[in-house]
Design a protein around this motif. Structure first.
Motif, PDB file in Angstrom:
ATOM      1  N   UNK A 137       0.816  -1.218   0.000  1.00  0.00           N
ATOM      2  CA  UNK A 137       0.000   0.000   0.000  1.00  0.00           C
ATOM      3  C   UNK A 137       0.847   1.264   0.000  1.00  0.00           C
ATOM      4  N   UNK A 138       2.130   1.159   0.295  1.00  0.00           N
ATOM      5  CA  UNK A 138       3.015   2.318   0.305  1.00  0.00           C
ATOM      6  C   UNK A 138       4.463   1.856   0.302  1.00  0.00           C
ATOM      7  N   UNK A 139       5.377   2.774   0.018  1.00  0.00           N
ATOM      8  CA  UNK A 139       6.794   2.452   0.000  1.00  0.00           C
ATOM      9  C   UNK A 139       7.307   2.219   1.421  1.00  0.00           C
ATOM     10  N   UNK A 140       8.162   1.224   1.586  1.00  0.00           N
ATOM     11  CA  UNK A 140       8.846   0.999   2.852  1.00  0.00           C
ATOM     12  C   UNK A 140      10.110   1.849   2.856  1.00  0.00           C
ATOM     13  N   UNK A 141      10.228   2.731   3.835  1.00  0.00           N
ATOM     14  CA  UNK A 141      11.394   3.618   3.935  1.00  0.00           C
ATOM     15  C   UNK A 141      11.610   4.388   2.632  1.00  0.00           C
ATOM     16  N   UNK A 142      10.504   4.782   2.008  1.00  0.00           N
ATOM     17  CA  UNK A 142      10.596   5.571   0.790  1.00  0.00           C
ATOM     18  C   UNK A 142      11.203   4.850  -0.391  1.00  0.00           C
ATOM     19  N   UNK A 143      11.326   3.532  -0.306  1.00  0.00           N
ATOM     20  CA  UNK A 143      11.955   2.780  -1.394  1.00  0.00           C
ATOM     21  C   UNK A 143      13.458   2.957  -1.452  1.00  0.00           C
ATOM     22  N   UNK A 144      14.062   3.418  -0.338  1.00  0.00           N
ATOM     23  CA  UNK A 144      15.500   3.692  -0.332  1.00  0.00           C
ATOM     24  C   UNK A 144      16.405   2.473  -0.136  1.00  0.00           C
ATOM     25  N   UNK A 145      15.938   1.364   0.431  1.00  0.00           N
ATOM     26  CA  UNK A 145      16.840   0.205   0.567  1.00  0.00           C
ATOM     27  C   UNK A 145      17.478  -0.177  -0.762  1.00  0.00           C
ATOM     28  N   UNK A 146      18.749  -0.564  -0.697  1.00  0.00           N
ATOM     29  CA  UNK A 146      19.511  -0.883  -1.898  1.00  0.00           C
ATOM     30  C   UNK A 146      19.725  -2.394  -2.040  1.00  0.00           C
ATOM     31  N   UNK A 147      19.727  -2.831  -3.295  1.00  0.00           N
ATOM     32  CA  UNK A 147      19.848  -4.249  -3.615  1.00  0.00           C
ATOM     33  C   UNK A 147      21.002  -4.476  -4.583  1.00  0.00           C
ATOM     34  N   UNK A 148      21.723  -5.567  -4.397  1.00  0.00           N
ATOM     35  CA  UNK A 148      22.678  -6.021  -5.403  1.00  0.00           C
ATOM     36  C   UNK A 148      21.945  -6.913  -6.391  1.00  0.00           C
ATOM     37  N   UNK A 149      22.158  -6.641  -7.684  1.00  0.00           N
ATOM     38  CA  UNK A 149      21.516  -7.416  -8.733  1.00  0.00           C
ATOM     39  C   UNK A 149      22.524  -7.654  -9.852  1.00  0.00           C
ATOM     40  N   UNK A 150      22.247  -8.662 -10.671  1.00  0.00           N
ATOM     41  CA  UNK A 150      23.071  -8.908 -11.853  1.00  0.00           C
ATOM     42  C   UNK A 150      22.233  -9.622 -12.900  1.00  0.00           C
ATOM     43  N   UNK A 151      22.393  -9.208 -14.155  1.00  0.00           N
ATOM     44  CA  UNK A 151      21.756  -9.920 -15.248  1.00  0.00           C
ATOM     45  C   UNK A 151      22.427 -11.262 -15.458  1.00  0.00           C
ATOM     46  N   UNK A 194       2.228  -1.932 -11.302  1.00  0.00           N
ATOM     47  CA  UNK A 194       1.674  -0.875 -10.466  1.00  0.00           C
ATOM     48  C   UNK A 194       2.564  -0.673  -9.247  1.00  0.00           C
ATOM     49  N   UNK A 195       2.829   0.573  -8.904  1.00  0.00           N
ATOM     50  CA  UNK A 195       3.745   0.882  -7.814  1.00  0.00           C
ATOM     51  C   UNK A 195       2.997   1.412  -6.599  1.00  0.00           C
ATOM     52  N   UNK A 196       3.603   1.302  -5.415  1.00  0.00           N
ATOM     53  CA  UNK A 196       2.978   1.868  -4.215  1.00  0.00           C
ATOM     54  C   UNK A 196       2.902   3.389  -4.307  1.00  0.00           C
ATOM     55  N   UNK A 197       2.019   3.949  -3.515  1.00  0.00           N
ATOM     56  CA  UNK A 197       1.949   5.404  -3.371  1.00  0.00           C
ATOM     57  C   UNK A 197       2.042   5.729  -1.892  1.00  0.00           C
ATOM     58  N   UNK A 198       2.726   6.807  -1.575  1.00  0.00           N
ATOM     59  CA  UNK A 198       2.888   7.166  -0.175  1.00  0.00           C
ATOM     60  C   UNK A 198       3.849   6.221   0.527  1.00  0.00           C
ATOM     61  N   UNK A 199       3.697   6.120   1.840  1.00  0.00           N
ATOM     62  CA  UNK A 199       4.591   5.295   2.655  1.00  0.00           C
ATOM     63  C   UNK A 199       3.775   4.370   3.543  1.00  0.00           C
ATOM     64  N   UNK A 200       4.409   3.297   4.000  1.00  0.00           N
ATOM     65  CA  UNK A 200       3.773   2.372   4.928  1.00  0.00           C
ATOM     66  C   UNK A 200       4.758   2.103   6.065  1.00  0.00           C
ATOM     67  N   UNK A 201       4.250   2.061   7.275  1.00  0.00           N
ATOM     68  CA  UNK A 201       5.105   1.825   8.427  1.00  0.00           C
ATOM     69  C   UNK A 201       5.291   0.324   8.652  1.00  0.00           C
ATOM     70  N   UNK A 202       6.314  -0.020   9.434  1.00  0.00           N
ATOM     71  CA  UNK A 202       6.556  -1.423   9.764  1.00  0.00           C
ATOM     72  C   UNK A 202       5.374  -2.016  10.513  1.00  0.00           C
ATOM     73  N   UNK A 203       4.741  -1.217  11.405  1.00  0.00           N
ATOM     74  CA  UNK A 203       3.590  -1.705  12.164  1.00  0.00           C
ATOM     75  C   UNK A 203       2.412  -2.007  11.246  1.00  0.00           C
ATOM     76  N   UNK A 204       2.161  -1.114  10.288  1.00  0.00           N
ATOM     77  CA  UNK A 204       1.062  -1.342   9.341  1.00  0.00           C
ATOM     78  C   UNK A 204       1.340  -2.584   8.496  1.00  0.00           C
ATOM     79  N   UNK A 205       2.589  -2.737   8.097  1.00  0.00           N
ATOM     80  CA  UNK A 205       2.965  -3.865   7.258  1.00  0.00           C
ATOM     81  C   UNK A 205       2.760  -5.186   7.990  1.00  0.00           C
ATOM     82  N   UNK A 206       3.064  -5.208   9.276  1.00  0.00           N
ATOM     83  CA  UNK A 206       2.948  -6.438  10.065  1.00  0.00           C
ATOM     84  C   UNK A 206       1.512  -6.924  10.159  1.00  0.00           C
ATOM     85  N   UNK A 207       0.553  -6.018  10.016  1.00  0.00           N
ATOM     86  CA  UNK A 207      -0.859  -6.380  10.147  1.00  0.00           C
ATOM     87  C   UNK A 207      -1.517  -6.749   8.826  1.00  0.00           C
TER      88      UNK A 207
END
Length: 316
Positions: free
Chosen positions: A184-198, A245-258
């Motif tokens: 329903x929303x971005x976790x931490x604004x979508x800032x977490x970084x991921x390592x990826x490779x083709x 489709x992408x999230x809009x706004x932000x979601x908290x860890x507490x909201x996510x857990x429920x």
């Protein structure tokens, strides 16, 4: 180190997602002798003994002779599933059986395709090889970490990619797209970084390491694009190329857990987008002399070709 040497290679897992890309890469590189290990329960097709042999990693007797005349073993076979017994039999003990046969044939150059999942739950914020000890959180990761130990003790080397995408991927991009569509929303604004490779770039690294003289011995390499990608940038690329489709706004860890997860997803998969999972990956590119291709956001030009069903599903 010298590159460009042509060597006889035995490849396990050659029909899988990563293994098939490695086989294509080795073939395109012009290696004269590539022998594939095919399972005995694969469909019955004519097998040229010079190009393919049948055997089962869980049955050491069936592996006798598969390494004769071989100079390099590229081990890309693995079981990925929840059965602890099967994980141990295929990933750990199967690797032991393969290494025993390699030792009998005096093959010391073994390259194992493992996974950064052996590090377990993050956050992981750019550690180099050797900084983090493996702390696997699943039967698959635990068995692959054990297999790594066997390969390194043999004098072989290990590649640890994190998220591999491209032709044949049925997990990374589909899971990311499903998670982002559900959130329903971005976790931490979508800032977490991921390592990826083709998968095409991963195959290039394998080809370069196979062709290196002297062979790297007892080394662990993070095998990812050197530039991590944020979850937000990855999502924008999926939206642009696949209509996700992408999230809009932000979601908290507490909201996510429920929130109830969609069918087929697990809580630990939320770790992928809720915290950093990236690993310093410059060393392997320097060691091979390869230049990385485009990073994930700019490497989806063929996304519709790679993920046609996913594109159709996420546009409805």
């Amino acid at each position: 180190m010298v590159k460009g040497t042509k060597r006889r290679v035995l490849l396990t897992g050659a029909t899988g997602f990563i293994g098939s890309a490695i086989h294509r890469g080795l073939t395109l590189a012009g290696l004269p002798d590539i022998r594939r290990l095919l399972r005995r329960d694969d469909p019955a097709t004519p097998v040229d003994p010079a190009r393919a042999v049948r055997g089962d990693l869980t049955d050491p007797a069936s592996l006798h002779g598969i390494c004769d005349g071989v100079e390099v073993v590229v081990h890309a076979a693995s079981y990925i599933g929840a059965d602890p017994r099967r994980n141990r039999e295929v990933n750990h003990l199967g690797t032991c059986h393969l290494l025993a046969e390699a030792a009998r044939a005096d093959v010391r150059h073994v390259l194992y395709i493992s996974t950064a999942a052996v590090y377990g739950t993050g956050p992981h914020q750019g550690p180099a090889e050797g900084v983090l000890a493996p702390a696997p959180g699943s039967p698959t990761s635990a068995s692959r970490a054990a297999a790594e130990g066997e390969v390194l003790a043999h004098g072989g080397s290990v590649l640890r990619p994190h998220l591999v995408y491209g032709p044949g991927d049925r997990w990374v991009v589909p899971t990311l797209a499903t998670l982002l569509r559900w959130l329903p929303g971005w976790i931490d604004g979508g800032r977490p970084r991921l390592s990826m490779i083709g998968v095409h770039d991963l195959a290039r690294l394998v080809v370069a390491l196979v062709s290196t003289t002297p062979a790297p011995r007892g080394r662990v390499y993070h095998a990812n694009h050197p530039d991590p990608v944020t979850v937000h940038a990855a999502g924008e690329a999926l939206a642009r190329h696949l209509g996700t489709r992408l999230p809009t706004g932000d979601v908290s860890a507490a909201e996510l857990a429920n929130l109830a997860l969609p069918p087929g997803l697990r809580r630990r998969q939320l770790d992928l987008i809720s915290m950093d999972h990236w690993y310093a990956s410059d060393r392997v590119w320097a060691a091979t002399g390869c230049r990385p291709g485009a990073a994930f956001p700019n490497d989806l030009a063929h996304a519709l070709q790679w993920y046609p069903d996913l594109a159709a599903r996420h546009r409805t």
